[in-house]
Design a protein around this motif. Structure first.
Motif, PDB file in Angstrom:
ATOM      1  N   GLN A  48       1.098  -1.181  -0.256  1.00  0.00           N
ATOM      2  CA  GLN A  48      -0.034   0.373   0.071  1.00  0.00           C
ATOM      3  C   GLN A  48       0.954   0.575  -0.025  1.00  0.00           C
ATOM      4  OE1 GLN A  48      -1.781   0.400   3.992  1.00  0.00           O
ATOM      5  NE2 GLN A  48      -1.243  -0.880   4.741  1.00  0.00           N
ATOM      6  N   SER A  49       0.225   2.028  -0.251  1.00  0.00           N
ATOM      7  CA  SER A  49       0.695   3.683  -0.463  1.00  0.00           C
ATOM      8  C   SER A  49       1.061   4.428   0.966  1.00  0.00           C
ATOM      9  CB  SER A  49       0.341   4.644  -1.222  1.00  0.00           C
ATOM     10  OG  SER A  49       0.114   3.993  -2.517  1.00  0.00           O
ATOM     11  N   PRO A  50       2.471   4.885   1.426  1.00  0.00           N
ATOM     12  CA  PRO A  50       2.739   5.315   2.151  1.00  0.00           C
ATOM     13  C   PRO A  50       1.243   6.359   2.772  1.00  0.00           C
ATOM     14  CG  PRO A  50       4.000   6.865   0.774  1.00  0.00           C
ATOM     15  CD  PRO A  50       3.411   6.000   0.151  1.00  0.00           C
ATOM     16  N   LYS A  51       1.306   6.271   3.994  1.00  0.00           N
ATOM     17  CA  LYS A  51       0.240   6.878   5.249  1.00  0.00           C
ATOM     18  C   LYS A  51       0.215   8.572   4.615  1.00  0.00           C
ATOM     19  CE  LYS A  51       0.039   4.005   9.725  1.00  0.00           C
ATOM     20  NZ  LYS A  51       0.613   3.998  10.528  1.00  0.00           N
ATOM     21  N   GLU A  59       2.586  14.791 -12.566  1.00  0.00           N
ATOM     22  CA  GLU A  59       2.858  14.123 -12.981  1.00  0.00           C
ATOM     23  C   GLU A  59       1.141  12.895 -12.460  1.00  0.00           C
ATOM     24  OE1 GLU A  59       5.983  11.873 -11.152  1.00  0.00           O
ATOM     25  OE2 GLU A  59       7.301  12.335 -12.122  1.00  0.00           O
ATOM     26  N   ASN A  60       0.667  11.392 -12.899  1.00  0.00           N
ATOM     27  CA  ASN A  60      -1.158  11.305 -12.496  1.00  0.00           C
ATOM     28  C   ASN A  60      -0.621  10.774 -10.967  1.00  0.00           C
ATOM     29  OD1 ASN A  60      -1.831  11.099 -14.741  1.00  0.00           O
ATOM     30  ND2 ASN A  60      -1.546   9.681 -15.648  1.00  0.00           N
ATOM     31  N   ILE A  61      -1.729  10.522 -10.179  1.00  0.00           N
ATOM     32  CA  ILE A  61      -1.615  10.552  -8.666  1.00  0.00           C
ATOM     33  C   ILE A  61      -1.005   8.501  -8.959  1.00  0.00           C
ATOM     34  CG2 ILE A  61      -2.530  10.483  -6.910  1.00  0.00           C
ATOM     35  CD1 ILE A  61      -3.941  13.023  -7.314  1.00  0.00           C
ATOM     36  N   ILE A  62      -1.149   7.721  -8.048  1.00  0.00           N
ATOM     37  CA  ILE A  62      -1.251   6.090  -8.089  1.00  0.00           C
ATOM     38  C   ILE A  62      -1.014   5.667  -6.318  1.00  0.00           C
ATOM     39  CG2 ILE A  62      -0.074   4.496  -9.007  1.00  0.00           C
ATOM     40  CD1 ILE A  62       1.282   5.191 -11.070  1.00  0.00           C
ATOM     41  N   ILE A  63      -2.382   5.559  -6.123  1.00  0.00           N
ATOM     42  CA  ILE A  63      -2.522   4.685  -4.695  1.00  0.00           C
ATOM     43  C   ILE A  63      -2.073   3.420  -4.805  1.00  0.00           C
ATOM     44  CG2 ILE A  63      -3.345   5.515  -2.385  1.00  0.00           C
ATOM     45  CD1 ILE A  63      -4.834   7.594  -4.344  1.00  0.00           C
ATOM     46  N   HIS A  64      -1.516   3.097  -4.602  1.00  0.00           N
ATOM     47  CA  HIS A  64      -0.939   1.551  -4.581  1.00  0.00           C
ATOM     48  C   HIS A  64      -2.250   0.310  -3.081  1.00  0.00           C
ATOM     49  CE1 HIS A  64       2.583   1.497  -7.019  1.00  0.00           C
ATOM     50  NE2 HIS A  64       2.632   2.444  -6.612  1.00  0.00           N
ATOM     51  N   CYS A  65      -2.582   0.036  -3.984  1.00  0.00           N
ATOM     52  CA  CYS A  65      -3.548  -1.351  -2.580  1.00  0.00           C
ATOM     53  C   CYS A  65      -3.408  -2.368  -3.521  1.00  0.00           C
ATOM     54  CB  CYS A  65      -4.849  -0.965  -2.447  1.00  0.00           C
ATOM     55  SG  CYS A  65      -5.485  -1.782  -1.066  1.00  0.00           S
ATOM     56  N   GLU A  66      -2.286  -3.375  -2.927  1.00  0.00           N
ATOM     57  CA  GLU A  66      -2.533  -4.968  -3.543  1.00  0.00           C
ATOM     58  C   GLU A  66      -2.826  -5.760  -2.321  1.00  0.00           C
ATOM     59  OE1 GLU A  66      -2.087  -5.783  -6.589  1.00  0.00           O
ATOM     60  OE2 GLU A  66      -1.396  -3.551  -7.449  1.00  0.00           O
ATOM     61  N   GLU A 114      -7.042  15.501  -3.641  1.00  0.00           N
ATOM     62  CA  GLU A 114      -6.715  15.538  -2.382  1.00  0.00           C
ATOM     63  C   GLU A 114      -7.246  15.417  -1.138  1.00  0.00           C
ATOM     64  OE1 GLU A 114      -2.695  19.374  -2.610  1.00  0.00           O
ATOM     65  OE2 GLU A 114      -5.129  19.686  -1.329  1.00  0.00           O
ATOM     66  N   GLY A 115      -7.554  14.445  -0.158  1.00  0.00           N
ATOM     67  CA  GLY A 115      -8.027  14.034   0.732  1.00  0.00           C
ATOM     68  C   GLY A 115      -7.493  12.851   1.220  1.00  0.00           C
ATOM     69  N   VAL A 116      -8.303  11.957   1.510  1.00  0.00           N
ATOM     70  CA  VAL A 116      -7.923  11.282   3.028  1.00  0.00           C
ATOM     71  C   VAL A 116      -8.513   9.474   2.473  1.00  0.00           C
ATOM     72  CG1 VAL A 116      -8.214   9.375   5.038  1.00  0.00           C
ATOM     73  CG2 VAL A 116      -8.019  12.104   4.957  1.00  0.00           C
ATOM     74  N   TYR A 117      -7.844   8.993   2.050  1.00  0.00           N
ATOM     75  CA  TYR A 117      -8.371   7.903   1.284  1.00  0.00           C
ATOM     76  C   TYR A 117      -8.180   5.989   1.554  1.00  0.00           C
ATOM     77  CZ  TYR A 117      -8.160  10.401  -3.068  1.00  0.00           C
ATOM     78  OH  TYR A 117      -9.003  11.049  -4.261  1.00  0.00           O
ATOM     79  N   GLN A 118      -8.712   5.142   1.590  1.00  0.00           N
ATOM     80  CA  GLN A 118      -8.596   4.096   2.102  1.00  0.00           C
ATOM     81  C   GLN A 118      -9.033   2.477   1.786  1.00  0.00           C
ATOM     82  OE1 GLN A 118     -10.433   3.249   5.951  1.00  0.00           O
ATOM     83  NE2 GLN A 118      -8.723   2.362   7.221  1.00  0.00           N
ATOM     84  N   CYS A 119      -8.201   1.633   1.365  1.00  0.00           N
ATOM     85  CA  CYS A 119      -8.563   0.668   0.614  1.00  0.00           C
ATOM     86  C   CYS A 119      -9.407  -0.775   1.348  1.00  0.00           C
ATOM     87  CB  CYS A 119      -7.503   0.096  -0.194  1.00  0.00           C
ATOM     88  SG  CYS A 119      -7.323  -1.718  -1.138  1.00  0.00           S
ATOM     89  N   SER A 130      -6.931  -1.069   4.691  1.00  0.00           N
ATOM     90  CA  SER A 130      -5.629  -0.324   4.526  1.00  0.00           C
ATOM     91  C   SER A 130      -5.398   0.616   5.186  1.00  0.00           C
ATOM     92  CB  SER A 130      -5.376   0.190   2.804  1.00  0.00           C
ATOM     93  OG  SER A 130      -6.124   1.016   2.189  1.00  0.00           O
ATOM     94  N   ASN A 131      -3.978   1.686   5.525  1.00  0.00           N
ATOM     95  CA  ASN A 131      -4.380   2.700   6.134  1.00  0.00           C
ATOM     96  C   ASN A 131      -4.364   4.027   6.295  1.00  0.00           C
ATOM     97  OD1 ASN A 131      -2.241   1.716   7.534  1.00  0.00           O
ATOM     98  ND2 ASN A 131      -0.353   1.586   7.033  1.00  0.00           N
ATOM     99  N   ASN A 132      -5.317   4.985   5.884  1.00  0.00           N
ATOM    100  CA  ASN A 132      -5.929   6.116   5.924  1.00  0.00           C
ATOM    101  C   ASN A 132      -4.419   6.448   5.120  1.00  0.00           C
ATOM    102  OD1 ASN A 132      -9.011   6.319   6.597  1.00  0.00           O
ATOM    103  ND2 ASN A 132      -7.985   6.237   8.761  1.00  0.00           N
ATOM    104  N   ILE A 133      -4.628   7.282   3.889  1.00  0.00           N
ATOM    105  CA  ILE A 133      -3.889   7.521   3.328  1.00  0.00           C
ATOM    106  C   ILE A 133      -4.106   9.322   2.565  1.00  0.00           C
ATOM    107  CG2 ILE A 133      -2.092   6.792   0.628  1.00  0.00           C
ATOM    108  CD1 ILE A 133      -3.367   4.381   0.853  1.00  0.00           C
ATOM    109  N   VAL A 134      -3.259   9.883   3.184  1.00  0.00           N
ATOM    110  CA  VAL A 134      -3.234  11.404   3.392  1.00  0.00           C
ATOM    111  C   VAL A 134      -2.897  11.470   2.191  1.00  0.00           C
ATOM    112  CG1 VAL A 134      -3.252  13.660   4.064  1.00  0.00           C
ATOM    113  CG2 VAL A 134      -3.803  11.179   5.248  1.00  0.00           C
ATOM    114  N   ILE A 135      -3.657  12.261   1.266  1.00  0.00           N
ATOM    115  CA  ILE A 135      -2.965  12.105  -0.321  1.00  0.00           C
ATOM    116  C   ILE A 135      -3.070  14.394  -0.311  1.00  0.00           C
ATOM    117  CG2 ILE A 135      -3.109  12.831  -2.814  1.00  0.00           C
ATOM    118  CD1 ILE A 135      -2.355   9.657  -1.959  1.00  0.00           C
TER     119      ILE A 135
END
Length: 1194
Positions: A48-51, A59-66, A114-119, A130-135
């Motif tokens: 997963q992407s860092p918190k 560049e394009n935004i890539i938010i990882h979640c595997e 921008e915001g807080v994402y969770q997978c 996943s963690n809460n990922i703050v973009i």
């Protein structure tokens, strides 16, 4: 693994105690993917992407979640706590079989995402989060516009230049540079603070500059921005008066209102006597102290009531910054910063408070339980302040999830009892405080699986006698399997000899050879049993039998230490030598043998303790000895000889195809042995012949020899030193290897067709060593390729070729040659392809056509012959052509045929270099490896006319005053019918310029032309071309000259030979000589020149007359600089009075402007003034000097 029966007692929790009495230990999830492949499994987040995720807006935004799971999980997202519908946003794409989001921000503002994402990854067994990922978008704002006023500061005062960069995300990196992009020098007096400001403890006059520039580099976008340059004016007020100071301070900020003299330190940053700093545990702490003072203060650091943490602290920025890495709770407390110079000291106390974001003490672990089993999920975290722990199940707070009677929460742990099939889920533990949070996923999977043993089967464990042996039996199953050990079919009980650990590993505390053998572990549960076999080998220990001994050797001599070892025959020991517990010097004098260390040319620094270490893969042994070096004593001359032959040859480790040969070296005879040569004799195949087998280093005394089957070996060893080879050792005992079938087949197999009805097969025979046994023969097999027929075979012995007869012409065959002896055939032979012999082609090329292109080129074409008529491999075609005759004249003899060769795929060619207007003959034939086939019928063709060759023998004859005759011969090559000649000529003048060109057209039968009315004494150039109907041929040229007119010749007499001219020149020369003599005499006799006449007329008393005694005469000097003119004499008193004479050199020039030559001499030799008459001016004409007279005739 056993089920865990222990628990933690909580006050009054009797029911909990009873429950935990029946709880099983969590079954570890097997790592073997083959085991996991068939097991159902709830989702697990794997990447997963860092918190805190700062994105680049370009560049394009890539938010990882595997995630992984069985079945593979599906994915969904929340944004700012609500469902994020990915499909409704055309800019957002979710990767296939993945939860990773790719957001295309082209044409969009990145702030919108921008915001807080969770997978959430879910399958039928549960949901993992996943963690809460703050973009957040990275920002590099521009510096706000500001007017930077010059700063004026008194010398010796402190100064702070503020940077104050714009707030970026992440924060920028600050550095100070000048206009030339060079970093400003920093030292203990001038340094940059942690906030980027530039601090001066005191300023010097050298700090005057107008280019103090603060730069901010934003690392995420790799952009650099700069502040407006700051000007610093340093004043030395004591050296300035009030007026100058007021003018200097006009329009600038004055920094400092106190005296600039020496002073004790005070703190600029942090101010005051005390400050506080907070740091998170695990982060890096940076404390700084910036002091004012003159002289520049020195900074030192200490911890009050403690020591600085060893290995984790460092000083930076000239001791002004204290840096402590990986902060712990013990790093909290008071730190003293002390500033000192010769006028006093001052200190500042910084209180460090350590806080901690949550960190795991025991993170939740996955559980695999069988139906009806019990288990517990623990979640223990700590922090400062203490974190709050909450539980969720499948992403839903546990208090809001459906009630499950088998689940309860006690002291922050989840207790599961009597679980049922289908109750698998993923639990989330969240531990948070004001400085951060931790989120842990742990699944509970309820499985019913028969036992599996994960330890590889038939694994061999090797240990040394009297050491500990550990035999593994890793297993998996649900319920947890029970493990039972057996040795050679007998049950192994937990007791003095054997210990069975909780992880089911079997330990033998003191292993002996009797413990070697086969061990079986059986894993069993209610669903079945599984057994696995492992083997234990107990090896003999490695022991040094002959240890190195104490040595006393003379300098420049040789020292040798022995280190012979006994070891298990299945272990090969290595040897390491140490000197004083260090590696041996990298010196060629140190030679390490298989059982020894030799030191040659010993020196004093070789003294020390030498240790031999013999290592195997299982154990080692070591021994040491001292070396003492003493001064060398005179020794008699050393006589070197060949070494003595080795002795005591012994054969050990006798195997089917190898044997170990060991020997004892003979005496070296004062020359070290460089190598040993091992030879063998095969008394079965080549008795009495010794063959070199291998070489080994002179420090070795054993070698393992690879042997061939069916050989009667005898071995001997020779030693080699600088002098030469020793005599051979006595032969070893004979060692016979057993016969075997061949392991190689004959090589260099070739298939060649030598005649149209045969096939010759050749090969290289095997040697006696390669035969591997008696009765060696060769099975030769052949058959036509691509024809359904059996192999034809024949066995042959003692031959290397065989001829197959009666074969069709040029037919492909497959051939094999295999070695066979009485013990069986060799390996499967390779198939070799070849052809039977070729015969001559039977058919000539047809449809031969010749297309004449011009007089020198033709194109010939033909039809390819059918391959069936080639009777071999078609190599190509041969085109033969030759000139029969010229169509203009009869050739003296026919030309030899020319031959062109073309490849087999060519059916057309160019014939170049033909003669125009000629008759040619041509034929074509095919050819193969056997030879040429029949020729095609002759084709006769003719070439058309071409331009003729150049006329021959062009020459000019009968040269007269105004006429001449030009003759030539016809061209050698007519190349057609001559129609005439083109004759041209033109005159050439004396500068090789060409005159007008004239042309004449002449008949073909003419071979000369007479030219009249030419100019006499003139060179002419002639051009001649022959002509046919095709045009003019090449040009030939020639030149000729008409003869000279006799009348003009008589007038043109060489003037230099006339008598009158010679006499005239002699008279002129005599006159010049007389004139030179007269001038020279007149000068010496004092004859008056016009200058002298002037002198007499003016009677200037200051001008010295010419003296009779030295023959010199005076000239006027320059009254400006009193420098005598060339050839003049200076008066005796050394002065010339300017006002005593009313005459000057100006009077002798024209006006007041003196005219000079380039060398500075006067022009006109003192010509008279304009007021004087012309006669007087003529009188003043200077008689020529001898030099001028000579120059006038040059």
């Amino acid at each position: 693994m056993d089920r865990k029966r222990s628990c933690t007692l909580c006050g009054g929790a009797v029911m909990l105690l009873l429950l935990l009495g029946h709880m099983t230990n969590a079954l570890e999830v097997p790592l073997d993917p083959k085991v996991l492949e068939g097991l159902p499994q709830p989702p697990t987040i794997t990447h997963q992407s860092p918190k805190d995720y700062i994105i680049d807006p370009r560049e394009n935004i890539i938010i990882h979640c595997e995630a992984k799971g069985k079945p593979h999980p599906s994915f969904s997202w929340t944004r700012n706590g609500t469902h994020f519908d990915v499909e409704k946003d055309s800019k957002v794409i979710m990767k296939p079989n993945s939860g990773t989001l790719v957001i295309d921000i082209s044409g969009e503002k990145a702030e919108a995402y921008e915001g807080v994402y969770q997978c959430i990854a879910r399958n039928e067994h549960g949901s993992a989060l996943s963690n809460n990922i703050v973009i957040r978008q990275s920002r590099s704002p521009l510096w706000s516009k500001e007017k930077v006023e010059p700063i004026t500061v008194q010398r010796g005062m402190s100064l702070v230049l503020q940077c104050r960069p714009p707030a970026g995300l992440p924060p920028p990196i600050i550095f100070w540079m000048d206009n030339n992009f060079q970093r400003l020098p920093q030292n203990s007096r001038v340094s940059q603070a942690l906030n980027g400001d530039l601090y001066f403890s005191n300023v010097l006059m050298d700090d005057n500059r107008n280019d103090y520039i603060c730069y901010a580099r934003f690392p995420h976008t790799q952009t650099i921005q700069q502040k407006q340059p700051i000007t610093v004016n340093v004043l030395d007020i004591e050296a300035m008066n009030d007026t100058v100071l007021a003018a200097f301070l006009n329009g600038s900020d004055f920094w400092g209102d106190s005296p600039s003299g020496e002073r004790a330190p005070t703190f600029m940053q942090p101010p005051g006597m005390h400050s506080t700093s907070m740091v998170l545990k695990g982060d890096t702490l940076q404390l700084e102290c910036l002091a004012d003072g003159l002289p520049t203060p020195d900074i030192s650091w200490s911890k009050v009531n403690g020591e600085l943490p060893s290995g984790r602290f460092s000083f930076h920025s000239f001791q002004k910054t204290l840096k402590i890495t990986e902060v712990t709770d013990a790093d909290g407390g008071d730190y003293r910063c002390l500033a000192r110079n010769r006028l006093g000291s001052n200190h500042h106390i910084i209180t460090v408070v350590v806080r901690a974001a949550p960190f795991w003490i025991s993170a939740p672990q996955n559980l695999i339980l069988a139906p009806k089993e019990s288990g517990m999920l623990t979640c223990r975290a700590d922090g400062n302040p203490k974190p709050t722990v909450t539980w969720s199940v499948n992403g839903i707070p546990i208090e809001n999830s459906h009630k499950d009677p088998s689940r309860k929460i006690e002291n922050g742990n989840i207790i599961l009892s009597d679980v049922q099939t289908g109750s698998s889920a993923v639990y989330q533990c969240n531990a948070s405080n004001e400085y951060g949070y931790l989120l842990g996923n742990a699944f509970v999977s309820v499985l019913a699986e028969p036992p599996r043993v994960l330890t590889p089967p038939n694994h061999v464990y090797s240990v040394i006698t009297n050491s500990r042996a550990l035999l593994d039996c890793a297993s998996f199953g649900s319920p947890l399997p029970k493990i039972t050990w057996f040795k050679n079919g007998q049950s192994v009980l937990d007791g003095d000899l054997y210990i069975i650990h909780k992880n089911n590993t079997l330990e033998i505390n003191v292993a002996r050879p009797v413990h070697s053998g086969k061990y079986t572990c059986i894993a069993s549960n209610s669903l079945g049993n599984k057994e696995n076999h492992v083997y234990l080998e107990v090896k003999e220990p490695t022991r040094i039998l002959r240890q190195p001994e104490y040595k006393v050797v003379q300098r420049n001599s040789v020292a040798e230490f022995e280190c012979k070892v006994k070891h298990d025959p299945t272990l090969i020991p290595s040897m390491i030598w140490l000197k004083d517990n260090m590696e041996l010097p990298d010196d060629s004098r140190f030679e390490v043998g298989s059982d020894s260390l030799t030191i040659r040319d010993v020196r004093e620094d070789d003294e020390g303790n030498y240790t031999c270490i013999r290592n195997t893969t299982l154990d080692q042994d070591s021994a040491s000895a001292m070396l003492t070096v003493v001064e060398a004593t005179p020794t008699p001359p050393i006589i070197m000889e060949q070494p003595d032959p080795p002795t005591d040859l012994e054969l050990t480790d006798q195997r089917e195809h190898s044997v170990r040969l060991t020997w004892t070296p003979g005496y070296e005879n004062n020359s070290p042995i460089q190598l040993f040569l091992i030879q063998y004799e095969d008394s079965l195949h080549k008795p009495g012949v010794w063959v070199n087998m291998t070489e080994v280093s002179g420090t070795r005394t054993t070698v393992n020899l690879e042997l061939s089957p069916y050989v009667y070996y005898s071995f001997r060893v020779l030693a080699l030193n600088e002098v030469g080879l020793s005599q051979p050792s006595a032969p070893s005992r004979q060692y016979r290897t057993n016969p075997a079938q061949p392991d190689v087949n004959p090589s260099d197999v070739e298939v060649v067709g030598t005649s149209p009805d045969s096939l010759t097969i050749t090969w290289r025979e095997l040697t006696g060593l390669e035969s591997n046994g008696p009765g060696l023969q060769y099975n030769v097999s052949w058959r036509q390729k691509d024809v359904d027929q059996q192999w034809n075979s024949l066995s042959l012995a003692n031959v290397s070729q065989y001829v197959v007869t009666g074969t069709p012409t040029f037919t492909p065959y497959e051939v094999t040659v295999q070695a066979v002896n009485d013990y069986g055939p060799g390996p499967t032979p390779e198939v070799v392809l070849g052809y039977s012999g070729e015969d001559l082609p039977t058919m000539a090329p047809e449809n031969v056509k010749v297309s004449v292109q011009n007089g020198t080129m033709a194109v010939v074409s033909w039809d390819a012959v059918p391959l069936s008529t080639v009777q071999g491999r078609l190599n190509g075609y041969k085109v033969s052509y030759w000139k029969l005759r010229s169509l203009h004249k009869q050739d003296p003899e026919p030309k030899k045929p020319q031959e062109l060769i073309f490849q087999e795929n060519e059916t057309e060619s160019l014939l170049l270099g033909l003669h125009p207007y000629s008759q040619y003959n041509l034929n074509i034939r095919a050819f193969n490896g056997k030879g040429d086939g029949p020729s095609s019928p002759n084709q006769i063709f003719e070439t058309p006319e071409g331009v003729p060759g150049p006329p021959a023998d062009l020459k000019v004859e009968n040269l007269n005053l105004d006429s001449l005759v030009v003759k030539w011969a016809p061209p050698v090559e007519y190349n057609g019918h001559l129609t005439g000649y083109l004759f041209k000529y033109q005159p050439i003048n004396t500068t090789d310029e060409l005159g007008p060109l004239k042309e004449l057209l002449l008949a073909a039968n003419e071979t000369s032309v007479t030219l009249d009315n030419l100019k006499h004494s003139t060179r002419y150039k002639f051009y001649l071309n022959a002509k046919t109907v095709k045009g003019y041929g090449p040009t030939v040229t020639e030149e000729g000259v008409t003869i000279m007119d006799e009348a003009m010749t008589s007038k043109q007499v060489d003037i230099a030979t006339q008598g009158w001219f010679i006499g005239l020149m002699c008279a002129i020369a005599l006159l010049i000589l007389v004139l030179l003599i007269v001038c020279f005499i007149k000068r010496n006799k004092g004859g008056k020149y016009p200058v002298k006449e002037k002198e007499d007329a003016h009677q200037d008393p200051e001008i010295q007359p010419m003296k009779d005694d030295d023959g010199t005469f005076g000239e006027y000097s320059d009254t400006e600089d009193h420098k005598p003119l060339k050839g003049s004499r200076t008066p005796s008193n050394g002065t010339v009075k300017k006002d005593d004479s009313d005459d000057s050199l100006v009077d002798y020039g024209e006006g007041g402007d003196g005219q000079f030559n380039e060398d500075g001499s006067f022009i006109g030799q003192y010509s008279g003034k304009k007021e004087k008459d012309t006669a007087e001016g003529n009188e003043s004409s200077e008689a020529p000097s001898p030099v001028n007279a000579m120059n006038s005739f040059v």
